[in-house]
Design an enzyme around this catalytic site. Structure first.
Site, PDB file in Angstrom:
ATOM      1  N   LYS A 191       0.837  -1.212   0.000  1.00  0.00           N
ATOM      2  CA  LYS A 191       0.000   0.000   0.000  1.00  0.00           C
ATOM      3  C   LYS A 191       0.874   1.266   0.000  1.00  0.00           C
ATOM      4  O   LYS A 191       0.627   2.194  -0.771  1.00  0.00           O
ATOM      5  CB  LYS A 191      -0.903  -0.059   1.240  1.00  0.00           C
ATOM      6  CG  LYS A 191      -1.802   1.123   1.460  1.00  0.00           C
ATOM      7  CD  LYS A 191      -2.945   0.762   2.385  1.00  0.00           C
ATOM      8  CE  LYS A 191      -2.640   0.940   3.858  1.00  0.00           C
ATOM      9  NZ  LYS A 191      -2.558   2.342   4.298  1.00  0.00           N
ATOM     10  N   SER A 213       7.787  10.223  11.319  1.00  0.00           N
ATOM     11  CA  SER A 213       6.647   9.867  10.464  1.00  0.00           C
ATOM     12  C   SER A 213       7.054   9.913   8.996  1.00  0.00           C
ATOM     13  O   SER A 213       7.454  10.959   8.481  1.00  0.00           O
ATOM     14  CB  SER A 213       5.496  10.853  10.709  1.00  0.00           C
ATOM     15  OG  SER A 213       4.599  10.801   9.626  1.00  0.00           O
ATOM     16  N   ASP A 266       2.688  -0.378  11.990  1.00  0.00           N
ATOM     17  CA  ASP A 266       1.371  -0.900  11.605  1.00  0.00           C
ATOM     18  C   ASP A 266       1.159  -2.346  12.054  1.00  0.00           C
ATOM     19  O   ASP A 266       0.049  -2.875  11.950  1.00  0.00           O
ATOM     20  CB  ASP A 266       1.188  -0.797  10.087  1.00  0.00           C
ATOM     21  CG  ASP A 266       1.114   0.656   9.645  1.00  0.00           C
ATOM     22  OD1 ASP A 266       0.757   1.514  10.475  1.00  0.00           O
ATOM     23  OD2 ASP A 266       1.425   0.932   8.475  1.00  0.00           O
ATOM     24  N   LYS A 325      -3.744   6.884  15.079  1.00  0.00           N
ATOM     25  CA  LYS A 325      -3.883   6.138  13.821  1.00  0.00           C
ATOM     26  C   LYS A 325      -5.376   6.074  13.463  1.00  0.00           C
ATOM     27  O   LYS A 325      -6.156   6.858  13.961  1.00  0.00           O
ATOM     28  CB  LYS A 325      -3.262   4.757  13.965  1.00  0.00           C
ATOM     29  CG  LYS A 325      -1.750   4.794  14.097  1.00  0.00           C
ATOM     30  CD  LYS A 325      -1.102   5.253  12.807  1.00  0.00           C
ATOM     31  CE  LYS A 325       0.402   5.364  12.921  1.00  0.00           C
ATOM     32  NZ  LYS A 325       0.985   5.983  11.732  1.00  0.00           N
ATOM     33  N   ARG A 368      -5.154   3.050  18.620  1.00  0.00           N
ATOM     34  CA  ARG A 368      -4.856   1.602  18.577  1.00  0.00           C
ATOM     35  C   ARG A 368      -4.405   1.044  19.908  1.00  0.00           C
ATOM     36  O   ARG A 368      -4.519  -0.163  20.126  1.00  0.00           O
ATOM     37  CB  ARG A 368      -3.826   1.300  17.479  1.00  0.00           C
ATOM     38  CG  ARG A 368      -4.451   1.375  16.102  1.00  0.00           C
ATOM     39  CD  ARG A 368      -3.545   0.872  15.002  1.00  0.00           C
ATOM     40  NE  ARG A 368      -4.261   0.928  13.736  1.00  0.00           N
ATOM     41  CZ  ARG A 368      -3.700   1.017  12.545  1.00  0.00           C
ATOM     42  NH1 ARG A 368      -2.388   1.053  12.446  1.00  0.00           N
ATOM     43  NH2 ARG A 368      -4.448   1.049  11.457  1.00  0.00           N
TER      44      ARG A 368
END
Ligand code: S3P
Length: 441
Positions: A23, A171, A319, A346, A350
């Site tokens: 992705k 990031s 992730d 996120k 999470r």
């Protein structure tokens, strides 16, 4: 909205499977293709919801987008970034943080007004981290809630002021937005990362002919740069492969090959963590394309041990933490995840989503401001888990359900389309017949 009724799986996991294409790489290949003048062919494009949002954004800039989902192919025809037009309407990044942030960097170089928004989850995600550096570069940009959230407005300029920016959080989305923006600088710009994050944008920009200088965690872009129209053949997504690998690790006698997965060193924190946990895997058929290693992953059933995951490792497996939390519950001992406060911003919070789900299944878990402490090994008991509309939570707890003693219900599983539309079908291909998807009114 659909829910999944997941009953324990007692069969065998054997064979070979492909997971969705990457992705992160798909977003970048589409944006870089749009920036270059000419034709870009992307094979192995991920047709997930997030990447479709990126395609619709670049289309709104005047790029011709031809999709061939059966072949996993996208062909772009662009006049290059100097031809981008002011979008006629608001651009909707839906659920995709990568789309909105990278698009903001590109919009910094478009004369005219670009307005970016997203779904309810994206409209709660932090944007000051891109607004502040772009404003320093002379871009007229702002967002809702005192520049905290989308929608964002951006009045770009043909040439922006050169900037020097130290990222507050490691990031890759912010870094990539700034790398794109720096391409329209009036002089060299510098981006400094506190810790390394995924470096796909750097690799792909270099592949299409952009010169980047790297010095001690700093990346220097010296415009003007010519972006060559190119072709990309993308590998599988390790973040999706992680779900299938985790299942195989926990099913006795399992042996599974996941073919052609991206193995960029800035993405393989999950594999390093598995090594410490005693997870057995090996890499076969290794090769490299546009500076990115890839290969088949063979994974077999393993007795897992607890581990500690600290701040410097977090960007390399950001992730994969929800699925690592499921593995931690099956591993012997106390697993400590710290320095992971980014997880709170996120697609869902999470840390909270994982803690709620694990608790619902009877796992002993402590929620910390910046992480989780999970005590294993334990059996997942019967329970109902909320996905909080978050694809990685829905998939992680589906795996927990398959490993459970009496079955698990996961509320809200349509979100798996965000990154892995064929998730349930792929589990079916592995011979799993214990999942029922049910429409909820
Ligand atoms: C991504 C970077 C990560 C990751 C996200 C995809 C990317 O976000 O969580 O799913 O493609 O650059 P951050 O860069 O904000 O940590």
């Amino acid at each position: 909205m659909r829910r999944a009724l997941v009953m324990p799986f007692r069969g065998q996991i054997r064979g070979t499977i492909m997971c969705p294409r990457d992705k992160s790489l798909s977003h970048r290949a589409a944006f870089i293709g749009a920036l270059s003048r000419g034709r870009t062919v992307i094979t192995g494009f991920s047709f997930c919801r997030d990447c479709m949002s990126t395609l619709s954004c670049i289309q709104a800039l005047g790029v011709e987008v031809h999709t061939f989902p059966e072949e996993g192919k996208v062909v772009l025809q662009s006049e290059g970034h100097t031809s981008f037009c002011e979008p006629e309407d608001v651009l909707n990044a839906e659920n995709s943080g990568t789309t909105i942030r990278l698009m903001a960097g590109i919009a910094a170089g478009i004369e005219g007004l670009t307005i970016l928004t997203g779904d309810a989850s994206l409209r709660r995600r932090p944007m000051r981290r891109i607004i502040e550096p772009l404003r320093k570069a002379g871009v007229d940009i702002g967002g809702r809630g005192g520049d905290r959230f989308p929608p964002l407005f951006i009045r770009g300029r043909k040439r922006i002021a050169p900037f020097f920016h130290v990222l507050e959080v490691p990031s890759a989305q912010v870094k990539s937005a700034l790398l794109f923006a720096a391409l329209w600088g009036e002089g060299p710009s510098t981006i400094v990362e506190p810790l390394p994050s995924r470096n796909h944008t750097e690799n792909m920009l270099q592949y299409v002919g952009v010169t980047l200088r790297k010095e001690d965690g700093a990346i220097i872009v010296e415009p003007p740069q010519v972006i060559r129209a190119s072709s990309f053949e993308l590998p599988g997504d390790i973040s999706s492969a992680a779900f299938l690998m985790s299942l195989a690790l926990c099913v006795p006698e399992a042996s599974l090959i996941i073919q052609d997965v991206g193995l960029n060193p800035t993405r393989v924190g999950f594999l390093q963590c598995l090594e410490r946990m005693g997870g057995k895997y090996s890499i076969l058929a290794k090769r490299e394309t546009f500076g990115e290693p890839r290969g088949d992953i063979l994974v077999t059933y393993s007795e897992l041990q607890a581990t500690s995951i600290g701040p410097e490792e977090i960007p390399l497996l950001i992730d994969e933490i929800p699925i690592l939390a499921i593995l931690a519950a099956k591993a012997k001992g106390k697993t400590v995840i710290s320095g992971a406060q980014e997880l709170r911003v996120k697609e869902s919070d999470r840390i909270r989503s994982v803690a709620c789900g694990l608790r619902a299944l009877g796992v002993r878990v402590e929620e910390k401001e910046d992480g989780l402490v999970i005590y294993g090994p334990c059996d997942f008991q019967r329970g109902v888990v909320q996905s909080f509309g978050d694809h990685r939570i829905a998939m992680s707890f589906t795996i927990a359900g398959l490993l459970s003693t009496e079955g698990v219900i996961i509320e809200g599983v349509d979100c798996v389309d965000v990154s892995y539309p064929t998730f349930f079908a792929d589990l079916g291909k592995l011979g799993i017949t214990t999942i029922t998807l049910e429409e909820v009114l």
